[in-house]
Write a protein that holds these residues in place. Sequence first.
Motif, PDB file in Angstrom:
ATOM      1  N   PHE A  14      18.201-104.469  23.994  1.00  0.00           N
ATOM      2  CA  PHE A  14      17.980-105.777  24.656  1.00  0.00           C
ATOM      3  C   PHE A  14      16.566-106.088  24.825  1.00  0.00           C
ATOM      4  O   PHE A  14      15.735-105.067  24.569  1.00  0.00           O
ATOM      5  N   SER A  15      16.225-107.215  24.968  1.00  0.00           N
ATOM      6  CA  SER A  15      14.969-107.593  25.113  1.00  0.00           C
ATOM      7  C   SER A  15      14.658-107.981  26.881  1.00  0.00           C
ATOM      8  O   SER A  15      15.309-108.130  27.313  1.00  0.00           O
ATOM      9  N   VAL A  16      13.401-107.284  26.979  1.00  0.00           N
ATOM     10  CA  VAL A  16      13.048-107.384  28.483  1.00  0.00           C
ATOM     11  C   VAL A  16      11.656-107.881  28.740  1.00  0.00           C
ATOM     12  O   VAL A  16      10.663-107.646  27.803  1.00  0.00           O
ATOM     13  N   GLU A  17      11.374-108.833  29.654  1.00  0.00           N
ATOM     14  CA  GLU A  17      10.307-109.439  29.857  1.00  0.00           C
ATOM     15  C   GLU A  17      10.162-109.110  31.219  1.00  0.00           C
ATOM     16  O   GLU A  17      10.944-109.562  32.199  1.00  0.00           O
ATOM     17  N   ILE A  18       8.898-108.939  31.544  1.00  0.00           N
ATOM     18  CA  ILE A  18       8.485-108.756  33.223  1.00  0.00           C
ATOM     19  C   ILE A  18       7.230-109.442  33.676  1.00  0.00           C
ATOM     20  O   ILE A  18       6.387-109.367  33.017  1.00  0.00           O
ATOM     21  N   MET A  19       7.483-110.085  34.781  1.00  0.00           N
ATOM     22  CA  MET A  19       6.465-110.992  35.071  1.00  0.00           C
ATOM     23  C   MET A  19       6.048-110.741  36.711  1.00  0.00           C
ATOM     24  O   MET A  19       6.842-110.510  37.310  1.00  0.00           O
ATOM     25  N   PHE A  76       8.774 -98.285  38.146  1.00  0.00           N
ATOM     26  CA  PHE A  76      10.251 -98.541  38.239  1.00  0.00           C
ATOM     27  C   PHE A  76      10.290 -99.671  37.008  1.00  0.00           C
ATOM     28  O   PHE A  76      11.105 -99.644  36.382  1.00  0.00           O
ATOM     29  N   LEU A  77       9.246-100.522  36.996  1.00  0.00           N
ATOM     30  CA  LEU A  77       9.541-101.711  36.133  1.00  0.00           C
ATOM     31  C   LEU A  77       9.374-101.422  34.726  1.00  0.00           C
ATOM     32  O   LEU A  77      10.053-101.453  34.018  1.00  0.00           O
ATOM     33  N   ASP A  78       8.212-100.136  34.358  1.00  0.00           N
ATOM     34  CA  ASP A  78       8.381 -99.716  33.117  1.00  0.00           C
ATOM     35  C   ASP A  78       9.762 -98.699  32.674  1.00  0.00           C
ATOM     36  O   ASP A  78       9.922 -99.012  31.478  1.00  0.00           O
ATOM     37  N   TYR A  79      10.138 -98.228  33.688  1.00  0.00           N
ATOM     38  CA  TYR A  79      11.439 -97.634  33.499  1.00  0.00           C
ATOM     39  C   TYR A  79      12.612 -98.387  33.167  1.00  0.00           C
ATOM     40  O   TYR A  79      13.323 -98.194  32.140  1.00  0.00           O
ATOM     41  N   VAL A  80      12.688 -99.425  33.634  1.00  0.00           N
ATOM     42  CA  VAL A  80      13.800-100.354  33.680  1.00  0.00           C
ATOM     43  C   VAL A  80      13.498-100.910  32.023  1.00  0.00           C
ATOM     44  O   VAL A  80      14.455-101.327  31.403  1.00  0.00           O
ATOM     45  N   TYR A 128      12.123-107.845  41.617  1.00  0.00           N
ATOM     46  CA  TYR A 128      11.653-106.389  42.332  1.00  0.00           C
ATOM     47  C   TYR A 128      10.156-106.534  42.871  1.00  0.00           C
ATOM     48  O   TYR A 128       9.261-106.705  42.395  1.00  0.00           O
ATOM     49  N   HIS A 129      10.367-106.802  44.153  1.00  0.00           N
ATOM     50  CA  HIS A 129       8.919-106.646  45.085  1.00  0.00           C
ATOM     51  C   HIS A 129       7.751-107.598  44.496  1.00  0.00           C
ATOM     52  O   HIS A 129       6.816-107.355  44.126  1.00  0.00           O
ATOM     53  N   GLY A 130       8.433-108.589  44.165  1.00  0.00           N
ATOM     54  CA  GLY A 130       7.441-109.823  43.682  1.00  0.00           C
ATOM     55  C   GLY A 130       7.485-109.921  42.165  1.00  0.00           C
ATOM     56  O   GLY A 130       6.524-110.819  41.483  1.00  0.00           O
ATOM     57  N   ASN A 178      17.092-106.791  43.051  1.00  0.00           N
ATOM     58  CA  ASN A 178      17.801-108.132  43.610  1.00  0.00           C
ATOM     59  C   ASN A 178      18.107-108.994  42.545  1.00  0.00           C
ATOM     60  O   ASN A 178      17.458-109.410  41.783  1.00  0.00           O
ATOM     61  N   ARG A 179      19.486-109.257  42.589  1.00  0.00           N
ATOM     62  CA  ARG A 179      20.011-110.068  41.302  1.00  0.00           C
ATOM     63  C   ARG A 179      19.700-111.342  41.537  1.00  0.00           C
ATOM     64  O   ARG A 179      19.988-111.954  42.783  1.00  0.00           O
ATOM     65  N   ILE A 180      19.419-112.137  40.574  1.00  0.00           N
ATOM     66  CA  ILE A 180      18.934-113.649  40.558  1.00  0.00           C
ATOM     67  C   ILE A 180      20.258-114.241  39.539  1.00  0.00           C
ATOM     68  O   ILE A 180      20.245-113.913  38.221  1.00  0.00           O
ATOM     69  N   LEU A 181      21.189-115.193  40.098  1.00  0.00           N
ATOM     70  CA  LEU A 181      22.089-115.794  39.473  1.00  0.00           C
ATOM     71  C   LEU A 181      21.762-116.512  38.069  1.00  0.00           C
ATOM     72  O   LEU A 181      20.727-117.193  38.207  1.00  0.00           O
ATOM     73  N   SER A 182      22.428-116.322  36.982  1.00  0.00           N
ATOM     74  CA  SER A 182      22.061-117.116  35.941  1.00  0.00           C
ATOM     75  C   SER A 182      22.708-118.402  36.012  1.00  0.00           C
ATOM     76  O   SER A 182      23.752-118.589  36.597  1.00  0.00           O
TER      77      SER A 182
END
Length: 300
Positions: free
Chosen positions: A295-300, A282-286, A242-244, A172-176
């Motif tokens: 790109f830089s990616v941070e997952i929390m 999925f998170l690791d795949y993204v 994504y699911h929390g 789900n997209r969160i608007l910037s």
Amino acid sequence: MVDTKNVGLINLDLKPLADVANNVINKFAQAASWYVIPRGQKKDWEIAVEEYIQSIKNDDSLEPIAKAAKISSARKEIREYINMQDILRHAQEFGEFNDKTDDEPLDEEWTMFFYDRAKNVSRDDAKILWGRILANECNSVGSIPKQLIHILSVMSVADADAFEKISGFIANRILSDGINLSFGRGTLIMGGQYRKLCDKINLKDSSITNLESLGLIKRSIIDYEYDFSGRNLKGIVMNFSYHGHTITISNLREKVPAGLITLTEVGTVLSNVIVKKEIDGFLDYVKDFYESKGFSVEIM
């Protein structure tokens, strides 16, 4: 208008539409001009139709061919009635109204189109989805296109299973801040090594092709892209939930890939209605997909 005192094969004791309290059923009844309140248990209806069929069999005035035709019609009509009753019951569970949507009538053409397809839905899990669809249209008239109703009516069990699986790739997209980047409530992210995850959840390429034929997704040989051309991207990030979990993509460029597969407009509508399941990995795949492109990616 059909006489509601003598609807169908069994003389039913029907209440007038004015007595209908539930908004979903009231809207549906008013638009269809004749439908009734869900009443009785399915088993009771099955017993009733069997008694009616037995009375046909015992009618010596009917020729064998006429008896067969009436029996076939009886079973078909009662099955359709039970199917719609079940769907209406599910629709009640999902109906959410306010002062505005309460008084907004359903389109009669849409309602009859829906009924013509929904009455043939016999699977219990499918009835829940059709109930959700009806409730969504009652909650927000015009939100469910007839194209989606048609697609659902021709989808196989395998197609439905495949769409549920592919919906696991939706974040789900969160608007910037300051930029309206709404692409619907969900964005399909399928690029790079997505086939490894497809194999993991047994989502075959042939199944994806079928979903494309139905008009729920689109595929391309190159990545679909978010276009930030002409924007000042300093400090701007893309956020997904994504699911929390929150996925934050930074170091943006004018073109940001979204993957090789995207939802169509009608596919987006359907994805907003169903309950999406999380895919393990999925998170690791993204993260790998976007980091491999710089790109830089941070997952929390």
